[in-house]
Motif scaffolding. Structure first.
Motif, short mmCIF file in Angstrom:
data_model
loop_
_atom_site.label_atom_id
_atom_site.label_comp_id
_atom_site.label_asym_id
_atom_site.label_seq_id
_atom_site.Cartn_x
_atom_site.Cartn_y
_atom_site.Cartn_z
N ALA A 26 0.71 -1.23 0.14
CA ALA A 26 -0.10 0.01 -0.03
C ALA A 26 0.72 1.22 -0.01
O ALA A 26 0.60 2.41 -0.77
N TRP A 27 1.92 1.21 0.79
CA TRP A 27 2.83 2.35 0.71
C TRP A 27 3.69 2.60 -0.68
O TRP A 27 3.42 3.82 -1.16
N PHE A 28 3.91 1.56 -1.04
CA PHE A 28 4.71 1.66 -2.60
C PHE A 28 3.71 2.40 -3.41
O PHE A 28 4.02 2.92 -4.44
N VAL A 29 2.48 1.83 -3.59
CA VAL A 29 1.42 2.31 -4.72
C VAL A 29 1.11 3.62 -4.35
O VAL A 29 0.96 4.57 -5.26
N ALA A 30 1.12 4.14 -3.13
CA ALA A 30 0.70 5.29 -2.69
C ALA A 30 1.77 6.43 -3.08
O ALA A 30 1.53 7.67 -3.54
N TYR A 31 2.91 5.90 -2.65
CA TYR A 31 4.04 6.98 -2.63
C TYR A 31 4.70 6.86 -4.00
O TYR A 31 4.97 7.99 -4.82
N ASN A 32 4.87 5.70 -4.59
CA ASN A 32 5.67 5.62 -5.88
C ASN A 32 4.77 5.55 -7.16
O ASN A 32 5.22 6.22 -8.09
N LEU A 33 3.57 5.03 -7.04
CA LEU A 33 2.69 5.11 -8.34
C LEU A 33 1.76 6.32 -8.33
O LEU A 33 1.74 6.91 -9.35
N VAL A 34 1.33 6.74 -7.07
CA VAL A 34 0.31 7.84 -6.96
C VAL A 34 1.13 9.16 -6.87
O VAL A 34 0.59 10.27 -7.11
#
Length: 358
Positions: free
Chosen positions: A29-37
């Motif tokens: 969840a952190w990866f998606v929110a920080y790196n992708l979003v």
């Protein structure tokens, strides 16, 4: 000390997959929110993922919806009011009270109300008025909840295992209650009968835990394609839950009658204590066969033996009022147990009539 460590490792073994799910979901969840979003501080995405999963099985899909709705409500109320009034003690009081009131008015569950309040507090204290961080937090909640559901689908827990464990625990408790009642009747001990009755009355949490395990298993089979074929097994455990619930209720009625008879020093045929013990053994036989494909039929024979022995005792025997109630409840519990083995009510009644004709 060694026993405590053994119990701890056993609990850890049972919870290993849910713990792994939570850890993977938080990081993803952190990866998606920080790196992708591109959110600079997506602290709530991993929190939302962990909350949506939890360590134990339960109503996860509903929990995700409550989480996102609660966060959105708290952020909306917080952003609107703080942009008008600014931050401060009375503003926080107003924001939290209003967010919780709206959530309760909407018939919100505990998680929804709590998230509405906590989101309102964070908006009122951490986010300057007019900043877009509140909207980002709503998106983080959605990302965390979605990642949690995805992890359940990709790394699913065993949907049947918890239901099997809880089913065994419930049947073991039923067998224990029947054995305690038999011992009390055999010893004509009213206090022992009262203890058995109290134990039967305290069994409701076991039934609730079995139903919660079933709901969790059904959710896993909904989101995890590999486990959808196990819905049929869960259906059998759902029927077991209903029948075991009815059997325990009948055991309470039986226990209350035994206690009354002993308290009033009524005569009770000693054979009834043996039949109660036999029924307890039949429940344990059902527990031993629980979850084994094709073996449920074997668990019916001990129950049908009890029916035949009850018939042999009661034929040509009037019995007193308490004895008649005990015999009737023995038959009712036997009917519940036969249905728990997969028979329909009509087939179970027919099987019991066949035993009475033997």
């Amino acid at each position: 000390m060694r026993a405590r460590f053994q119990h701890g490792f056993r609990r850890l073994e049972v919870s290993a997959v849910p713990i792994t799910q939570c850890a993977v979901a938080a990081g993803l969840a952190w990866f998606v929110a920080y790196n992708l979003v591109g959110h600079p501080r997506p602290f709530f995405a991993p929190i939302a993922a962990v909350i949506s999963l939890g360590v134990s099985l339960g109503s996860r899909l509903r929990r995700v919806a409550e989480l996102v709705l609660g966060v959105s409500l708290g952020v909306l109320v917080g952003d609107l009011l703080i942009s008008w009034t600014g931050s401060g003690a009375w503003q926080i009081t107003l924001v939290v009270g209003l967010a919780m009131a709206i959530a309760v008015f909407a018939n919100g569950a505990t998680l929804l109300v709590a998230q509405a309040a906590s989101s309102a507090v964070l908006v009122a204290t951490l986010l300057p008025p007019g900043e877009a961080g509140g909207i980002d937090r709503c998106l983080d909640a959605l990302i965390g909840g979605a990642v949690g559901v995805l992890v359940v689908a990709v790394l699913p827990t065993d949907p049947v295992g918890p239901a099997r464990r809880q089913g065994r625990a419930l049947l073991d408790e039923l067998a224990t209650v029947l054995a305690m009642t038999a011992d009390a009747l055999r010893a004509r001990d009213a206090s022992a009968a009262a203890a058995a009755l109290e134990r039967a009355r305290a069994s409701q949490p076991l039934i609730d835990e079995l139903r919660a395990a079933l709901r969790g298993g059904q959710e896993v089979t909904t989101v995890a394609p590999l486990h959808r074929r196990r819905r049929r097994v869960l259906g059998r455990f759902a029927e077991l839950a209903e029948r075991a619930d009815y059997a325990m209720r009948n055991a309470r009625v039986l226990g209350r009658r035994v206690y009354t008879a002993l308290e009033n020093d009524e005569p009770v045929a000693p054979e009834l204590a043996d039949l109660l013990g036999e029924l307890s053994a039949a429940v344990r036989a059902l527990t031993d066969q629980l979850g084994r494909e094709g073996d449920r039929e074997r668990a019916r024979e001990p129950v049908l033996d009890v029916v035949r022995h009850v018939t042999a005792l009661s034929d040509g025997w009037a019995g007193g009022p308490s004895e008649q109630v005990i015999v009737a409840q023995l038959g009712s519990i036997a009917l519940d147990l036969l249905q728990a083995t997969g028979l329909t009510r009509a087939d179970a009644l027919a099987a019991m009539r066949d035993q009475r004709r033997i």
